[in-house]
Motif scaffolding. Structure first.
Motif, PDB file in Angstrom:
ATOM      1  N   THR A   1      -8.988   7.508   2.184  1.00  0.00           N
ATOM      2  CA  THR A   1     -10.112   6.872   1.602  1.00  0.00           C
ATOM      3  C   THR A   1     -10.810   5.831   2.031  1.00  0.00           C
ATOM      4  OG1 THR A   1      -9.258   7.606  -0.862  1.00  0.00           O
ATOM      5  CG2 THR A   1     -11.056   5.671  -0.465  1.00  0.00           C
ATOM      6  N   SER A   2     -11.998   5.712   2.783  1.00  0.00           N
ATOM      7  CA  SER A   2     -12.540   4.826   3.457  1.00  0.00           C
ATOM      8  C   SER A   2     -12.480   3.365   2.740  1.00  0.00           C
ATOM      9  CB  SER A   2     -14.049   5.210   3.889  1.00  0.00           C
ATOM     10  OG  SER A   2     -14.333   6.309   3.556  1.00  0.00           O
ATOM     11  N   GLY A   3     -12.546   2.253   3.769  1.00  0.00           N
ATOM     12  CA  GLY A   3     -12.597   0.974   3.170  1.00  0.00           C
ATOM     13  C   GLY A   3     -13.886   0.493   2.805  1.00  0.00           C
ATOM     14  N   ASN A   4     -14.125  -0.676   2.380  1.00  0.00           N
ATOM     15  CA  ASN A   4     -15.189  -1.338   1.955  1.00  0.00           C
ATOM     16  C   ASN A   4     -15.751  -2.034   3.383  1.00  0.00           C
ATOM     17  OD1 ASN A   4     -16.600  -4.025   1.140  1.00  0.00           O
ATOM     18  ND2 ASN A   4     -16.562  -2.708  -0.502  1.00  0.00           N
ATOM     19  N   GLU A   5     -17.031  -1.957   3.565  1.00  0.00           N
ATOM     20  CA  GLU A   5     -17.644  -2.662   4.835  1.00  0.00           C
ATOM     21  C   GLU A   5     -17.395  -3.946   4.936  1.00  0.00           C
ATOM     22  OE1 GLU A   5     -18.457  -1.145   7.748  1.00  0.00           O
ATOM     23  OE2 GLU A   5     -18.246   0.946   7.182  1.00  0.00           O
ATOM     24  N   GLN A   6     -17.639  -4.609   4.078  1.00  0.00           N
ATOM     25  CA  GLN A   6     -17.575  -6.134   3.834  1.00  0.00           C
ATOM     26  C   GLN A   6     -16.131  -6.831   4.016  1.00  0.00           C
ATOM     27  OE1 GLN A   6     -19.539  -4.322   1.539  1.00  0.00           O
ATOM     28  NE2 GLN A   6     -21.529  -4.810   2.430  1.00  0.00           N
ATOM     29  N   SER A   7     -15.298  -6.082   3.481  1.00  0.00           N
ATOM     30  CA  SER A   7     -14.031  -6.299   3.675  1.00  0.00           C
ATOM     31  C   SER A   7     -13.310  -6.059   5.047  1.00  0.00           C
ATOM     32  CB  SER A   7     -13.080  -5.235   2.519  1.00  0.00           C
ATOM     33  OG  SER A   7     -13.466  -5.729   1.133  1.00  0.00           O
ATOM     34  N   MET A   8     -13.724  -4.940   5.697  1.00  0.00           N
ATOM     35  CA  MET A   8     -13.257  -4.825   7.055  1.00  0.00           C
ATOM     36  C   MET A   8     -13.733  -5.726   7.942  1.00  0.00           C
ATOM     37  SD  MET A   8     -13.099  -0.638   7.200  1.00  0.00           S
ATOM     38  CE  MET A   8     -14.794  -0.412   6.875  1.00  0.00           C
TER      39      MET A   8
ATOM     40  N   ASP B   1     -10.949  -3.347  -2.532  1.00  0.00           N
ATOM     41  CA  ASP B   1     -10.369  -2.332  -1.864  1.00  0.00           C
ATOM     42  C   ASP B   1      -9.543  -2.718  -0.605  1.00  0.00           C
ATOM     43  OD1 ASP B   1     -11.444  -0.137  -3.333  1.00  0.00           O
ATOM     44  OD2 ASP B   1     -13.258  -0.087  -2.252  1.00  0.00           O
ATOM     45  N   ALA B   2      -8.757  -3.620  -0.818  1.00  0.00           N
ATOM     46  CA  ALA B   2      -8.076  -4.111   0.357  1.00  0.00           C
ATOM     47  C   ALA B   2      -7.132  -3.172   1.179  1.00  0.00           C
ATOM     48  CB  ALA B   2      -7.003  -5.345  -0.207  1.00  0.00           C
ATOM     49  N   VAL B   3      -6.258  -2.591   0.324  1.00  0.00           N
ATOM     50  CA  VAL B   3      -5.446  -1.398   0.829  1.00  0.00           C
ATOM     51  C   VAL B   3      -6.163  -0.569   1.752  1.00  0.00           C
ATOM     52  CG1 VAL B   3      -3.822   0.372   0.329  1.00  0.00           C
ATOM     53  CG2 VAL B   3      -3.687  -1.689  -0.662  1.00  0.00           C
ATOM     54  N   HIS B   4      -7.098   0.064   1.013  1.00  0.00           N
ATOM     55  CA  HIS B   4      -7.872   1.111   1.915  1.00  0.00           C
ATOM     56  C   HIS B   4      -8.909   0.523   3.027  1.00  0.00           C
ATOM     57  CE1 HIS B   4      -7.021   4.139  -0.973  1.00  0.00           C
ATOM     58  NE2 HIS B   4      -7.386   3.493  -1.944  1.00  0.00           N
ATOM     59  N   SER B   5      -9.299  -0.796   2.895  1.00  0.00           N
ATOM     60  CA  SER B   5     -10.061  -1.480   3.923  1.00  0.00           C
ATOM     61  C   SER B   5      -9.070  -1.859   5.105  1.00  0.00           C
ATOM     62  CB  SER B   5     -10.509  -2.744   3.457  1.00  0.00           C
ATOM     63  OG  SER B   5     -11.493  -2.333   2.534  1.00  0.00           O
ATOM     64  N   ILE B   6      -7.868  -2.142   4.798  1.00  0.00           N
ATOM     65  CA  ILE B   6      -6.944  -2.527   5.942  1.00  0.00           C
ATOM     66  C   ILE B   6      -6.515  -0.972   6.505  1.00  0.00           C
ATOM     67  CG2 ILE B   6      -4.433  -3.096   6.339  1.00  0.00           C
ATOM     68  CD1 ILE B   6      -5.813  -5.547   5.936  1.00  0.00           C
ATOM     69  N   SER B   7      -6.099  -0.054   6.082  1.00  0.00           N
ATOM     70  CA  SER B   7      -5.688   1.319   6.350  1.00  0.00           C
ATOM     71  C   SER B   7      -6.822   1.598   7.298  1.00  0.00           C
ATOM     72  CB  SER B   7      -5.502   2.010   5.309  1.00  0.00           C
ATOM     73  OG  SER B   7      -6.706   2.647   4.608  1.00  0.00           O
TER      74      SER B   7
ATOM     75  N   ASN C   1       1.654   8.354  -3.217  1.00  0.00           N
ATOM     76  CA  ASN C   1       0.440   8.139  -2.546  1.00  0.00           C
ATOM     77  C   ASN C   1      -0.208   9.392  -2.132  1.00  0.00           C
ATOM     78  OD1 ASN C   1       1.813   9.282  -0.060  1.00  0.00           O
ATOM     79  ND2 ASN C   1       2.614   7.362   0.333  1.00  0.00           N
ATOM     80  N   GLY C   2       0.399  10.751  -2.621  1.00  0.00           N
ATOM     81  CA  GLY C   2      -0.220  12.149  -2.433  1.00  0.00           C
ATOM     82  C   GLY C   2      -0.353  12.507  -0.907  1.00  0.00           C
ATOM     83  N   LEU C   3       0.317  11.820   0.051  1.00  0.00           N
ATOM     84  CA  LEU C   3       0.243  12.147   1.473  1.00  0.00           C
ATOM     85  C   LEU C   3       1.256  13.200   1.864  1.00  0.00           C
ATOM     86  CD1 LEU C   3      -0.590   8.657   3.100  1.00  0.00           C
ATOM     87  CD2 LEU C   3      -2.144  10.571   2.895  1.00  0.00           C
ATOM     88  N   SER C   4       1.252  14.026   3.089  1.00  0.00           N
ATOM     89  CA  SER C   4       2.121  14.961   3.532  1.00  0.00           C
ATOM     90  C   SER C   4       2.327  14.697   4.984  1.00  0.00           C
ATOM     91  CB  SER C   4       1.701  16.480   3.167  1.00  0.00           C
ATOM     92  OG  SER C   4       0.574  16.595   3.774  1.00  0.00           O
TER      93      SER C   4
ATOM     94  N   GLY D   1       0.759  -1.315  -0.049  1.00  0.00           N
ATOM     95  CA  GLY D   1       0.060   0.168  -0.080  1.00  0.00           C
ATOM     96  C   GLY D   1       0.739   1.283   0.000  1.00  0.00           C
ATOM     97  N   LEU D   2       2.216   1.232  -0.043  1.00  0.00           N
ATOM     98  CA  LEU D   2       2.815   2.501   0.286  1.00  0.00           C
ATOM     99  C   LEU D   2       2.676   3.497  -0.930  1.00  0.00           C
ATOM    100  CD1 LEU D   2       6.153   1.337   1.702  1.00  0.00           C
ATOM    101  CD2 LEU D   2       4.251   2.433   2.860  1.00  0.00           C
ATOM    102  N   ASP D   3       2.428   2.937  -2.282  1.00  0.00           N
ATOM    103  CA  ASP D   3       2.217   3.488  -3.300  1.00  0.00           C
ATOM    104  C   ASP D   3       0.774   4.049  -3.675  1.00  0.00           C
ATOM    105  OD1 ASP D   3       5.225   4.276  -4.009  1.00  0.00           O
ATOM    106  OD2 ASP D   3       5.037   2.155  -4.677  1.00  0.00           O
TER     107      ASP D   3
END
Length: 847
Positions: A701-708, A726-732, A797-800, A692-694
């Motif tokens: 971004t929120s994750g998928n409810e079923q995945s979470m 949405d594995a990465v966003h769900s894990i995050s 990843n667009g983060l700061s 997920g680093l990239d």
């Protein structure tokens, strides 16, 4: 003159059938003990002379509204000839020399309106969620005897709703709905080409204008703070209100989303119950970068609701957009005085505008070719919103006018040229206007190409819609008829009922998963049955906080049935005590029949332990998955949490099998190996470090409810992560929710204020860390190392550092139970985390 004490007169009087009475709000009460009270005077012509009564009230906008509505009602009554000769005023005796009754000046002012409160809004209502907070409105299981008085009136109101057409007349008004994603810019153009329908010389009666992406700054993103509302309202008013024709009913902003509703001033006396609600659907349900803003009010005798939403962006994320829509629908609740809340769909008419972000999944060249040929009908066959609506996944029951205009997205700013950047976004109708309800007829629906400030073009829809106007005389006749019918059904016999079951079992209850069961109550007697759930002796609540009963009160006529839904969900407020075994999923409900007997319903369930809401000291001393434990793991005492049995790990990110594999036997088996960090958290970080680093918008971004839900199950059982949407966003999101759910946060509550006080000095910040228990210190060090690695991929990843500090300070550094944090404290907490994100010292685990 006689002076009545405060609370002695029922403000719901409203008096539409006594037009000869004058109501005056005096400036102040010279005898009042409190500065914020005043006198309300009622004056009328008595048999011999003018008479009046004065009573003391708390001054405020609701009292002002009462006076205004009374005068408006009186004017209508006079015009319609309701003044009768020889009218008496015996009614006033009901309000003099009586025991004081509660007086609460609320937006619900007229008796007629009370009979039209929507009554089907007790089905599947969820209260707003705040991070990991409960999904249930706490008042839902509070015992309140006052609500029982209205059961009969609620039943009468249902019958009135059925017979509404017998005492109302429709009146046609016009509405202009508009939506524009302004891409963080401040347009200098006049808004008239968008908001003034030149082809229709008569200006609309109502405007509902929605904006998206007003503010794209990091502070607005996390703090939900932005001050651009006033500027945009002024721009709208400069366009539509040059002749002071309109009055703003309400405007509401959620970061980049703004919804403004204006109504012709002539209609203002007929508007009541104005409310606004914001719903963020960003990560953890709190971020306002995506979500919705809703405004509702009653116009004449019709309930209107306007929604402005900004759903998930990017191609290939249709399911995420659907989920955002469902979240806005589920969590947008309007609190109503003396009754259950309104949902979006508990209104007669709903108008929904916004950047819905649904795309056209065709090759870019093919879409542009069809657009050039103006073959919109072929394109609309592939339009995601059209497809999802036809499949009844979203916007079920909504309508949308024919689309015969250019796609509104995406253009090069300052031009009418479709996106020519490296990404070359495919054109789409992202910006839409839909409605739900009867009596709506669309006149125009168009995009406005003349605007070039943003990468979106604004859209507008001009419609006619019908509102219902109650005829008071006919209303009184119909209500009296219903009351007579009800009286015929009632007699002196005791009520009787048959309930479908007295036992509700919930096997294998998981954390943050909702379960429902139903109880059917049948009126087997000969009289009307009124039921309610009541608390047990010496208790105020009639059910445990993990349970919700819907509805808790009701009325059933002979031979009919009512279904009561039992909804169970263990959230962050209840999981901790269930994890430790202090509480169990057991309860006994008392179902009481008015003038009848009580029934007892047993509730039982088996809660499956979870790593969420489990203390850090327990997690680091637990080598096996928590689901395998039959007893809570022993926790070290706070005075002996720093042990010296573990050497530091060689690498903070590559934690290896040491975090998840039980230790080999040692010479002292009675002293189990203690992990530096919880194995569950390591698994999530390891996944994000690997995959997920990239990822664009990681942690934004929120994750998928079923995945979470699947992720939580894997963490609790030790099973490997499976392929999921949405594995990465769900894990995050699970990672952040995990940290937020810790009973004592990573920076314990007792150190919160010291962290704020030291936020401006990195050396002082490090000193605070040295005072933390070892398991808290180690986890903080580990997370900071991981986040610095995340920042090393900021290009992709667009983060700061600013964004990460704002976000993680909300979960790592919390002020304590039942305490809130203002903007100043939030920024100090962010500064504290920011220091460690920028520092590249090689950290070491505490032994």
């Amino acid at each position: 003159m006689s002076l009545l004490k405060k609370n002695q007169l029922d403000i719901n009087l409203a008096l539409p059938i006594f037009p000869e009475v004058e109501v005056t709000l005096l400036d102040s009460n010279p005898n009042a003990k409190k500065a914020k009270t005043g006198l309300l005077k009622l004056t009328w012509a008595g048999e011999s002379d003018t008479e009046e009564v004065v009573f003391e009230v708390a001054l405020g906008e609701y009292v002002q509204q009462f006076v205004q509505e009374f005068k408006a009602a009186k004017a209508v009554a006079v015009n319609e000839g309701q003044v009768t000769a020889g009218a008496t005023h015996a009614w006033i005796s009901n309000y003099i020399n009586k025991q004081p009754i509660s007086i609460v000046a609320t937006p619900e002012m007229t008796p007629v309106e009370n009979y039209f409160r929507q009554l089907n809004n007790v089905q599947n209502i969820d209260a707003p969620e705040n991070l990991m907070d409960t999904y249930m409105a706490r008042s839902a299981f509070e015992y309140n005897p006052q609500t029982l008085k209205s059961v009969k009136e609620e039943w009468i109101a249902k019958q009135l709703e059925i017979k509404k057409s017998e005492f109302t007349e429709p009146r046609t008004l016009t509405l202009l709905c508009g939506s524009w994603n302004v891409n963080g810019r401040t347009p200098k153009e006049n808004l008239a080409p968008w908001l003034i329908p030149n082809e229709h010389p008569e200006l609309p009666d109502v405007y509902a204008v929605g904006f998206q992406e007003l503010d794209l700054s990091a502070e607005a993103f996390v703090f939900n703070e932005s001050n651009r509302e006033a500027m945009w309202c002024a721009m709208i008013e400069d366009c539509i209100n040059l002749d002071k024709v309109y009055t703003k009913v309400k405007s509401k902003q959620l970061v980049g989303m703004l919804l403004c509703v204006y109504v012709k001033t002539v209609h203002i006396p007929h508007i009541r119950n104005v409310q606004a609600v914001v719903t963020g659907t960003g990560i953890m349900g709190m971020m306002g970068n995506k979500g919705g803003v809703a405004i509702r009010f009653r116009l004449f005798d019709t309930d209107l609701c306007f929604v402005n939403s900004h759903l998930a962006s990017d191609s290939g994320r249709c399911d995420r957009r659907n989920q955002d829509y469902q979240e806005v629908v589920k969590r947008t609740l309007f609190t109503m005085p003396n009754g259950p809340p309104f949902t979006i769909f508990d209104h007669d008419l709903v108008f929904w505008v916004g950047d819905l972000n649904y795309r056209i999944p065709l090759p870019d060249s093919e879409v542009k070719s069809l657009v050039k040929a103006r073959d919109y009908q072929k394109l609309l066959k592939y339009d995601e919103l059209t497809v999802e609506r036809n499949a009844k996944h979203v916007f079920v029951g909504f309508e949308e006018g024919p689309i015969d205009f250019y796609p509104t997205y995406k253009f090069d700013v300052g031009t009418d040229t479709f996106d020519s950047s490296e990404k070359q976004r495919t054109p789409a109708w992202c910006d839409r206007v839909l409605w739900k309800g009867a009596g709506v007829k669309q006149r125009t629906y168009t995009g406005h190409m003349v605007f070039r400030t943003s990468d979106h073009k604004p859209v507008s829809s001009l419609v006619d819609f019908a509102v219902q106007v109650v005829q008071p005389k006919r209303f009184a006749e119909v209500r009296q008829q219903i009351v007579r019918e009800m009286d015929k059904m009632e007699n002196e016999c005791r009520p009787d009922a048959v309930i479908s079951t007295n036992l509700a079992k919930f096997p294998d209850v998981k954390f943050m998963t909702r379960y429902t069961q139903s109880i059917v109550i049948e009126n087997s007697g000969q009289v009307i049955l009124q039921f309610r759930f009541i608390p047990k002796l010496d208790e105020k609540k009639f059910c445990k906080p993990w349970l919700r009963i819907n509805p808790p009160v009701g009325m059933i006529v002979p031979g009919e049935k009512a279904t009561v839904e039992l909804m169970l969900m263990v959230d962050a407020t209840t999981a901790a005590s269930l994890n430790t075994g202090e509480e169990r999923l057991e309860d006994i409900l008392i179902l009481h029949l008015e003038n009848g007997k009580d029934y007892f319903v047993s509730i039982t369930g088996n809660f499956l332990r979870t790593c969420f809401c489990t203390p850090l000291v327990t997690l680091v001393n637990t080598l096996r998955p928590v689901r395998d434990l039959t007893q809570p793991a022993a926790a070290s005492s706070s005075s002996d949490r720093r042990t010296k049995s573990q050497p530091p790990q060689p690498n903070l990110i590559d934690f290896g099998e040491s975090a998840s594999t039980p230790a080999a036997p040692t010479s002292k088996p009675e002293e189990p190996k203690k992990l530096h960090i919880p194995k569950e958290l390591w698994r999530m970080v390891d996944f994000l470090f690997t995959y997920g680093l990239d990822e664009d918008n990681l942690f934004a971004t929120s994750g998928n409810e079923q995945s979470m839900e699947l992720i939580r199950e894997c963490l609790d059982t030790g099973l490997p992560f499976e392929t999921m949407p949405d594995a990465v966003h769900s894990i995050s999101e699970c990672l952040i929710r995990f940290l937020e759910a810790l009973p004592d946060p990573v920076i314990p509550f007792v150190h919160y204020q010291r962290c704020l006080d030291s936020n401006s000095n990195y050396t002082l910040c490090k000193q605070v860390l040295t005072q933390l228990p070892s398991e808290h210190y180690n986890l903080f060090v580990y997370l900071m190392a991981f986040l610095r690695e995340v920042l090393s991929h900021a290009v992709t990843n667009g983060l700061s550092a600013e964004k990460l500090a704002l976000l993680f300070s909300a979960v790592l550094l919390r002020p304590g139970p039942d305490k809130t944090r203002d903007a100043a404290s939030t920024k100090k907490a962010s500064n504290f985390i920011y220091h460690f994100l920028l520092n590249d010292e090689e950290p070491q685990f505490a032994s």
